[in-house]
Design a protein around this motif. Structure first.
Motif, PDB file in Angstrom:
ATOM      1  N   LEU A 221      -5.640  -1.386   4.731  1.00  0.00           N
ATOM      2  CA  LEU A 221      -5.219  -1.670   3.362  1.00  0.00           C
ATOM      3  C   LEU A 221      -6.196  -2.607   2.667  1.00  0.00           C
ATOM      4  O   LEU A 221      -6.591  -2.378   1.523  1.00  0.00           O
ATOM      5  N   GLU A 222      -6.559  -3.657   3.366  1.00  0.00           N
ATOM      6  CA  GLU A 222      -7.489  -4.626   2.780  1.00  0.00           C
ATOM      7  C   GLU A 222      -8.845  -3.996   2.500  1.00  0.00           C
ATOM      8  O   GLU A 222      -9.469  -4.254   1.470  1.00  0.00           O
TER       9      GLU A 222
ATOM     10  N   GLU B  40      -8.583  -1.766  -0.571  1.00  0.00           N
ATOM     11  CA  GLU B  40      -8.493  -2.537  -1.813  1.00  0.00           C
ATOM     12  C   GLU B  40      -9.830  -3.189  -2.150  1.00  0.00           C
ATOM     13  O   GLU B  40     -10.256  -3.186  -3.310  1.00  0.00           O
ATOM     14  N   GLU B  41     -10.497  -3.725  -1.152  1.00  0.00           N
ATOM     15  CA  GLU B  41     -11.785  -4.380  -1.384  1.00  0.00           C
ATOM     16  C   GLU B  41     -12.815  -3.426  -1.971  1.00  0.00           C
ATOM     17  O   GLU B  41     -13.659  -3.820  -2.778  1.00  0.00           O
TER      18      GLU B  41
ATOM     19  N   ILE C 270      -7.921   1.763  -3.616  1.00  0.00           N
ATOM     20  CA  ILE C 270      -6.518   1.698  -4.026  1.00  0.00           C
ATOM     21  C   ILE C 270      -6.178   0.289  -4.476  1.00  0.00           C
ATOM     22  O   ILE C 270      -6.903  -0.663  -4.180  1.00  0.00           O
ATOM     23  N   GLU C 271      -5.061   0.174  -5.194  1.00  0.00           N
ATOM     24  CA  GLU C 271      -4.484  -1.123  -5.526  1.00  0.00           C
ATOM     25  C   GLU C 271      -3.236  -1.295  -4.670  1.00  0.00           C
ATOM     26  O   GLU C 271      -2.403  -0.382  -4.602  1.00  0.00           O
ATOM     27  N   ILE C 272      -3.118  -2.434  -4.015  1.00  0.00           N
ATOM     28  CA  ILE C 272      -2.001  -2.656  -3.091  1.00  0.00           C
ATOM     29  C   ILE C 272      -0.656  -2.451  -3.779  1.00  0.00           C
ATOM     30  O   ILE C 272       0.235  -1.794  -3.239  1.00  0.00           O
TER      31      ILE C 272
END
Length: 269
Positions: A19-20, A23-24, A28-30
């Motif tokens: 996930l991180e 996003e980084e 995607i946006e969390i």
């Protein structure tokens, strides 16, 4: 038909490193991801509940009739698609009748709908119904004033007879704002894969908005009864409207007293 694979979403959600990373790198946006996951998870749970209810409907020979009405582009088709997605197709039918034939035009107005009523163990969904005569037909002059008034007088008693005979009748009306409708109609017009959804009447939905509103108000006042109330879902968010539809249908089938409307027209925002 599912937009996302819930199992795959679950795997991503449980792996914080993935996930991180996503996003980084701007993949995607969390928050957006979590919203998608929460929606798909709740939708899945509701689909399971409805499927279990269908087993009971089949076993006990119940008859369920669900009427979907609403503004053009309010999301009826997508909602119905999600409802039937995992149900036993042999025991659920979607009825979307075309305009009456010459023979049907000479019949009692309800006659062509009666043949599609649910048999024992069936769920039948009307994607628009006899309520065409309450709104669409008078808006566009497809029926006379006398025909419209006769229908409005007859339909409460007609539906009372259906309910008295044991049919579980659920009437849902999907509402959206004028601005949201305009945006969705434009999206359909611009998207070649969705252009087929636009009919000749849909193109006039905006200019006849106020006329529609008057007939819709009369619809609620005159045809929402204690035995057959209208449940109006007022949401510009398609996903929230779908979830609300599932919940209302499930509660109506199980006869949840706490969720029954206090009035004959209940708005769910």
């Amino acid at each position: 038909m599912a937009e996302y694979d819930l199992n795959e979403l679950q795997k991503i959600r449980e792996n914080k490193e993935v996930l991180e990373y996503l996003e980084e790198h701007g993949i995607i946006e969390i928050k957006k991801f979590n919203d998608i996951y929460d929606y798909e998870k709740e939708l899945y749970d509701l689909q399971v509940k409805l499927l279990k209810l269908q087993y009971e409907i089949i076993e006990k020979g119940k008859r369920v009739l669900i009427i979907f009405e609403g503004r053009d582009a309010a999301g009826k088709g997508g909602t119905i698609g999600r409802i039937i997605e995992h149900l036993n197709p042999k025991k659920v039918r979607v009825v979307a009748l075309p305009k009456p034939t010459e023979e049907e035009s000479g019949q009692w107005y309800f006659q062509r709908y009666i043949k599609h009523l649910p048999n024992a163990g069936e769920i039948v969904i009307f994607d628009r119904s006899w309520y065409n005569r309450a709104v669409v037909e008078p808006v566009f002059g497809f029926c006379s004033k006398e025909q419209h008034e006769l229908f409005m007088n007859q339909v409460p008693e007609f539906e009372k007879q259906l309910v008295d005979d044991g049919i579980i009748l659920i009437k849902l009306f999907l509402s959206i704002s004028k601005e949201e409708q305009a945006e969705r109609l434009k999206e359909r017009k611009d998207d070649i894969l969705k252009r087929w959804k636009i009919g000749t009447l849909d193109q006039q939905a905006q200019e006849k908005w106020d006329v529609y509103s008057g007939y819709i108000e009369d619809l609620f006042k005159q045809t929402g009864t204690k035995k057959a109330p209208w449940l109006e879902i007022s949401k510009d968010n398609k996903k929230k409207a779908r979830l609300a539809s599932f919940k209302l249908i499930i509660n109506a089938i199980v006869g949840n007293e706490q969720e029954k409307p206090d009035t004959f027209i209940t708005k769910y925002d």
